[in-house]
Write a protein that holds these residues in place. Structure first.
Motif, PDB file in Angstrom:
ATOM      1  N   LYS A 515       0.832  -1.205   0.000  1.00 18.70           N
ATOM      2  CA  LYS A 515       0.000   0.000   0.000  1.00 18.70           C
ATOM      3  C   LYS A 515       0.865   1.253   0.000  1.00 18.70           C
ATOM      4  O   LYS A 515       0.555   2.237  -0.673  1.00 18.70           O
ATOM      5  CB  LYS A 515      -0.925  -0.010   1.216  1.00 18.70           C
ATOM      6  CG  LYS A 515      -1.999  -1.073   1.150  1.00 18.70           C
ATOM      7  CD  LYS A 515      -2.768  -1.180   2.436  1.00 18.70           C
ATOM      8  CE  LYS A 515      -3.631   0.005   2.683  1.00 18.70           C
ATOM      9  NZ  LYS A 515      -4.454  -0.153   3.896  1.00 18.70           N
ATOM     10  N   TYR A 516       1.960   1.208   0.774  1.00 18.96           N
ATOM     11  CA  TYR A 516       2.845   2.379   0.824  1.00 18.96           C
ATOM     12  C   TYR A 516       3.488   2.622  -0.538  1.00 18.96           C
ATOM     13  O   TYR A 516       3.596   3.757  -0.999  1.00 18.96           O
ATOM     14  CB  TYR A 516       3.914   2.166   1.896  1.00 18.96           C
ATOM     15  CG  TYR A 516       4.908   3.294   2.003  1.00 18.96           C
ATOM     16  CD1 TYR A 516       4.575   4.480   2.663  1.00 18.96           C
ATOM     17  CD2 TYR A 516       6.176   3.187   1.437  1.00 18.96           C
ATOM     18  CE1 TYR A 516       5.476   5.519   2.756  1.00 18.96           C
ATOM     19  CE2 TYR A 516       7.084   4.221   1.525  1.00 18.96           C
ATOM     20  CZ  TYR A 516       6.731   5.384   2.188  1.00 18.96           C
ATOM     21  OH  TYR A 516       7.626   6.415   2.273  1.00 18.96           O
ATOM     22  N   THR A 517       3.903   1.522  -1.190  1.00 20.59           N
ATOM     23  CA  THR A 517       4.517   1.654  -2.513  1.00 20.59           C
ATOM     24  C   THR A 517       3.526   2.213  -3.522  1.00 20.59           C
ATOM     25  O   THR A 517       3.851   3.111  -4.309  1.00 20.59           O
ATOM     26  CB  THR A 517       5.035   0.284  -2.987  1.00 20.59           C
ATOM     27  OG1 THR A 517       5.956  -0.229  -2.022  1.00 20.59           O
ATOM     28  CG2 THR A 517       5.725   0.407  -4.332  1.00 20.59           C
ATOM     29  N   ILE A 518       2.306   1.680  -3.488  1.00 20.68           N
ATOM     30  CA  ILE A 518       1.276   2.169  -4.406  1.00 20.68           C
ATOM     31  C   ILE A 518       0.986   3.642  -4.151  1.00 20.68           C
ATOM     32  O   ILE A 518       0.884   4.451  -5.077  1.00 20.68           O
ATOM     33  CB  ILE A 518      -0.007   1.328  -4.265  1.00 20.68           C
ATOM     34  CG1 ILE A 518       0.241  -0.101  -4.760  1.00 20.68           C
ATOM     35  CG2 ILE A 518      -1.156   1.963  -5.033  1.00 20.68           C
ATOM     36  CD1 ILE A 518      -0.909  -1.043  -4.494  1.00 20.68           C
ATOM     37  N   LYS A 524       3.824  10.245  -6.672  1.00 16.98           N
ATOM     38  CA  LYS A 524       4.845  10.736  -7.594  1.00 16.98           C
ATOM     39  C   LYS A 524       4.278  10.915  -8.992  1.00 16.98           C
ATOM     40  O   LYS A 524       4.542  11.918  -9.665  1.00 16.98           O
ATOM     41  CB  LYS A 524       6.025   9.765  -7.621  1.00 16.98           C
ATOM     42  CG  LYS A 524       6.865   9.768  -6.348  1.00 16.98           C
ATOM     43  CD  LYS A 524       8.034   8.802  -6.468  1.00 16.98           C
ATOM     44  CE  LYS A 524       8.886   8.811  -5.201  1.00 16.98           C
ATOM     45  NZ  LYS A 524      10.015   7.849  -5.298  1.00 16.98           N
ATOM     46  N   SER A 525       3.497   9.925  -9.425  1.00 19.14           N
ATOM     47  CA  SER A 525       2.897  10.014 -10.760  1.00 19.14           C
ATOM     48  C   SER A 525       1.975  11.218 -10.856  1.00 19.14           C
ATOM     49  O   SER A 525       1.962  11.938 -11.857  1.00 19.14           O
ATOM     50  CB  SER A 525       2.121   8.731 -11.069  1.00 19.14           C
ATOM     51  OG  SER A 525       2.968   7.606 -11.023  1.00 19.14           O
ATOM     52  N   LYS A 526       1.221  11.436  -9.778  1.00 23.43           N
ATOM     53  CA  LYS A 526       0.312  12.581  -9.765  1.00 23.43           C
ATOM     54  C   LYS A 526       1.090  13.886  -9.858  1.00 23.43           C
ATOM     55  O   LYS A 526       0.726  14.793 -10.610  1.00 23.43           O
ATOM     56  CB  LYS A 526      -0.530  12.544  -8.490  1.00 23.43           C
ATOM     57  CG  LYS A 526      -1.555  13.649  -8.392  1.00 23.43           C
ATOM     58  CD  LYS A 526      -2.364  13.507  -7.114  1.00 23.43           C
ATOM     59  CE  LYS A 526      -3.380  14.636  -6.993  1.00 23.43           C
ATOM     60  NZ  LYS A 526      -4.163  14.521  -5.744  1.00 23.43           N
ATOM     61  N   SER A 527       2.187  13.951  -9.081  1.00 28.04           N
ATOM     62  CA  SER A 527       3.003  15.167  -9.109  1.00 28.04           C
ATOM     63  C   SER A 527       3.618  15.378 -10.487  1.00 28.04           C
ATOM     64  O   SER A 527       3.647  16.505 -11.004  1.00 28.04           O
ATOM     65  CB  SER A 527       4.103  15.078  -8.050  1.00 28.04           C
ATOM     66  OG  SER A 527       3.556  14.926  -6.769  1.00 28.04           O
TER      67      SER A 527
END
Length: 608
Positions: A515-518, A524-527
Motif C-alpha cells: 500500500k505504501y509503494t502504491i 509521484k505520478s500525480k506530481s
C-alpha cells in the motif's frame, strides 16, 4: 463570494491551474474581511464537493503550516463528514519536519518517542529538544563500534483540534467507519500519545485489580467443586457402610468460601462504582451500548451465585449460574486483553470471524434442521440411549454429528430393507452436504475473514485504542481536562526513518509495504502529471499569447492597408466628382449669364 457556487469555484480552480503557482497571492485566509472563511461556510453547510475543491486549493497553493488553521479548526467536522484527508495529513500543513542542529538526525537509540508540548508558536519547538527527549535518551556518543540510526522529527501542527475541545477528536474517530483514518501516521501518533500518556496505565490497573477477582473466583470454583464432591462421596459411603472418618474433614471450610467471595465482591464493587460514574456522565447514551449491560449481568450473576451457594448448594440452578458466571468472567478477561497489541489482534480476529459467519451459520442450521427432520421420520422418533435427556432434539444432534464427522451407524441395521436403503442414501447425502461441502465452506469463510482482519490489523488495533481512550477521557474531571501534560497543543514524534519494526506479522507488513509503494508511486505520478500538465499549459499559453500578438499585428496591418486603400478610393471618387461638379457649375454659370442677358433685353424692350 464563491463558497456557495460550485460552478464558479470549478472555473476558478481551472483558471488557477493555468497560472504560475509562485506568482499567485494568498487565496484563502482564516478570516476574509472579518467573515468566516469559505471552508468554514462550506463545512457548516455540508457541501462536500465544494469542501474538496477548497481543500485542493489550500493543499496545492497554500501548503504551509501557517495556513493550517483554516483546516485545523474544522478537522473534527471534516472527519464526521468522512472527507478524504489522506493528502492533507501527508502535507506540510499538518506535518512540520524539524531540521535543527539541536535535534540530532543520527543517534544510536532507535526507539520511537511521541511527546506532547505546549508552545505559543510551532517554530518555538527548535529550542525544546532537551525538554522533549533529553531525559529519555542516552547521551549521544560517537564510538566506532556503535551503529547510528537515521532519525526524523516531526511536529504535529493541530493546536486547535488538540486543545479547544480535547475529547472531541477521539469521539469522532471511535465513531468513524473509515479504516483509512487509522492507517495514517498523524492519527496513529496522536492515538499513541494519548494511549501511553494516560490510557494504558489506567486499563492496566483495572486489569490487575480484575486478576485479583479471577484468582479468588477460580480458587473458589475449584475448592467448592472438589470439596462438595468429596463430601458427597463420603455421604454415599455412609449410606453403604459405616465409615470411621470424621465427617467434619469432608465439609467445605466456610471461612475459605466466605473469604474468597468477600475478595470477589470488593473487586466487583470497585467496577460497579466505575459503571455508575459512566452512567452519570453518559446518561442515556450509556444504555445504547449492549456491552454495558454485560457488566451489570456479571455483578447480578455473582450475587445470585453467592446466595445459592450458601442457601441451596445442591440446586441445579446453581450449576447454571456458575456456568454463566464463568463465561462472563472470562469475557471480561478478553475485554482487558485488548490493551496488549499481541492479544488485541487475536480478540479482533475472533470477533471478525463470528461476525462474518453469521449468515453461513444460519444457512448451516437450516440444513441441520432439514436432515434432522428427515432422520426423525426415517427412524420413527425411536428413543436413542446416547441422547438421554435431550431426546426431543436427538436427531438434530445426530445430523450435527454427521457434519463434524462423528458417525453413529448402529441404528441403521434395525430398519426394514426399503427404509434401510433410504436411510443410507440420506446418510450419504448428509455426509456429502454437511461434512464435505459445508466444512470446506467454513474453512474458506474463516480463511477469508482471517485475511480481511490481517489486512486491517493495524487500523482495527488503533480503532480499539481510540474507543478505550474515549472511554477514559469521558471519566476525566475538569481539572484533568485542563492538564497541559495530558492535552498539549502540539505533539512531537521522533522515529527512525523507514522503520518497519512495529509491523505485526509478515502478511501485514507485506500489505502495508504494498500500500505504501502504491501510494508513493501514485503520489509521484500525480506530481509528475501535474508538473507536466502545468508546463504544457504554460507553453501552450505562451504559444497562444504569441500567436495572438502576431495575429493582432497582422490584423492591424491589414486594417491599415484597407483603410488607406479606402481613403485613396474615396479621394479619387471625390476628386472625380469635384471635377464634374466644377464643369456643371461653369455650365450653370453660363446659363445664368444667358438668362440674365435675356431678361435685360426683355426689360429694355418693355421700357421702349
Amino acid at each position: 463570494m464563491f463558497q456557495n457556487n460550485l460552478v464558479v469555484l470549478e472555473i476558478i480552480v481551472k483558471q488557477l491551474s493555468l497560472r504560475d503557482k509562485q506568482a499567485l497571492p494568498i487565496l484563502i485566509t482564516p478570516k476574509m474581511r472579518g467573515q468566516p472563511s469559505p471552508l468554514d461556510i462550506s463545512v457548516k453547510n455540508r457541501q462536500q464537493k465544494i469542501i474538496n475543491l477548497i481543500l485542493s486549493i489550500v493543499l496545492k497553493y497554500q501548503n504551509h503550516i501557517m495556513f493550517n488553521q483554516l483546516i485545523d479548526k474544522n478537522l473534527c467536522e471534516l472527519l464526521k463528514q468522512q472527507i478524504d484527508l489522506q493528502e492533507y495529513f501527508d502535507s506540510n500543513l499538518v506535518r512540520y519536519q524539524i531540521l535543527d542542529p539541536s535535534f540530532p538526525i543520527q543517534h544510536s537509540d532507535e526507539q520511537e518517542l511521541v511527546e506532547g508540548i505546549t508552545l505559543d508558536q510551532a517554530k518555538d519547538v527548535h529550542q525544546k529538544y532537551e525538554e522533549l527527549f533529553g531525559h529519555k535518551l542516552k547521551e549521544l556518543s560517537y564510538q566506532e563500534d556503535e551503529s547510528l540510526n537515521s532519525i526524523e522529527y516531526n511536529l504535529i501542527n493541530l493546536p486547535k483540534t488538540l486543545i479547544n475541545n480535547p475529547t472531541e477528536l477521539m469521539k469522532v474517530l471511535s465513531n468513524s467507519d473509515k479504516p483509512e483514518y487509522f492507517e495514517n501516521q498523524i492519527i496513529q501518533s496522536i492515538i499513541n500519545f494519548k494511549w501511553k500518556k494516560y490510557t494504558l496505565s489506567y486499563y492496566q490497573t483495572q486489569f490487575y485489580i480484575y486478576l485479583i477477582f479471577m484468582t479468588a473466583f477460580t480458587f473458589d470454583i475449584f475448592y467448592t467443586t472438589y470439596s462438595s464432591k468429596s463430601y458427597n462421596d463420603y455421604t454415599k459411603q455412609q449410606e453403604v457402610k459405616q465409615a470411621d472418618d470424621n465427617p467434619e474433614d469432608y465439609v467445605p471450610n466456610i471461612l475459605v468460601k466466605i473469604s474468597t467471595k468477600i475478595i470477589c465482591g470488593l473487586v466487583l464493587i470497585f467496577f460497579l462504582i466505575h459503571e455508575i460514574r459512566q452512567i452519570r456522565i453518559q446518561k442515556v447514551s450509556y444504555f445504547l451500548d449492549a456491552w454495558n449491560y454485560y457488566d451489570f449481568f456479571h455483578i447480578i450473576a455473582f450475587i445470585a451465585f453467592c446466595y445459592l451457594e450458601f442457601n441451596n448448594e445442591e440446586s441445579e440452578i446453581l450449576i447454571l449460574i456458575k456456568i454463566l458466571l464463568i463465561a462472563l468472567s472470562f469475557l471480561k478477561i478478553f475485554y482487558f486483553l485488548r490493551i496488549y497489541d499481541g492479544f488485541s489482534f487475536l480478540v479482533q480476529m475472533m470477533a471478525g470471524v463470528f461476525k462474518d459467519l453469521k449468515y453461513f451459520i444460519c444457512f448451516f442450521l437450516i440444513f441441520i434442521l432439514l436432515f434432522g427432520m428427515i432422520f426423525l421420520v426415517l427412524f420413527k422418533a425411536e428413543f436413542i440411549e446416547e441422547y438421554k435427556g435431550v431426546n426431543g432434539i436427538a436427531y438434530f444432534l445426530m445430523a450435527f454429528r454427521i457434519s463434524s464427522g462423528d458417525f453413529q451407524l448402529e441404528d441403521y441395521q434395525n430398519q426394514n430393507d426399503i427404509l434401510a436403503i433410504l436411510s443410507w442414501i440420506m446418510w450419504i447425502i448428509a455426509v456429502l452436504t454437511l461434512n464435505i461441502v459445508f466444512m470446506n465452506f467454513i474453512i474458506a469463510v474463516i480463511s477469508e475473514s482471517y485475511e480481511r482482519v490481517m489486512q486491517k490489523l493495524i487500523a482495527e488495533s488503533y480503532k480499539v485504542k481510540a474507543n478505550m481512550i474515549m472511554e477514559r477521557e469521558e471519566l476525566f474531571s475538569i481539572k484533568a481536562l485542563n492538564r497541559k501534560d495530558y492535552f498539549p497543543n502540539y505533539i512531537v514524534v521522533r522515529r527512525q526513518i523507514k522503520n518497519e519494526a512495529n509491523e505485526v506479522g509478515e502478511w501485514q507488513g507485506f500489505i502495508k509495504d504494498l500500500k505504501y509503494t502504491i501510494r508513493t508511486t501514485s503520489s509521484k505520478s500525480k506530481s509528475e502529471i501535474i508538473s507536466t500538465h502545468s508546463s504544457e499549459l504554460s507553453s501552450l499559453k505562451k504559444q497562444i499569447d504569441g500567436l495572438q500578438k502576431e495575429d493582432l499585428a497582422q490584423l492591424k496591418h491589414e486594417i491599415k492597408q484597407d483603410i488607406e486603400q479606402k481613403v485613396q478610393e474615396i479621394q479619387v471618387y471625390i476628386k472625380e466628382n469635384m471635377n464634374g461638379l466644377k464643369s456643371d457649375i461653369d455650365s450653370l454659370k453660363g446659363d445664368m449669364d444667358f438668362i440674365k442677358a435675356s431678361i435685360s433685353q426683355i426689360i429694355q424692350k418693355i421700357n421702349n
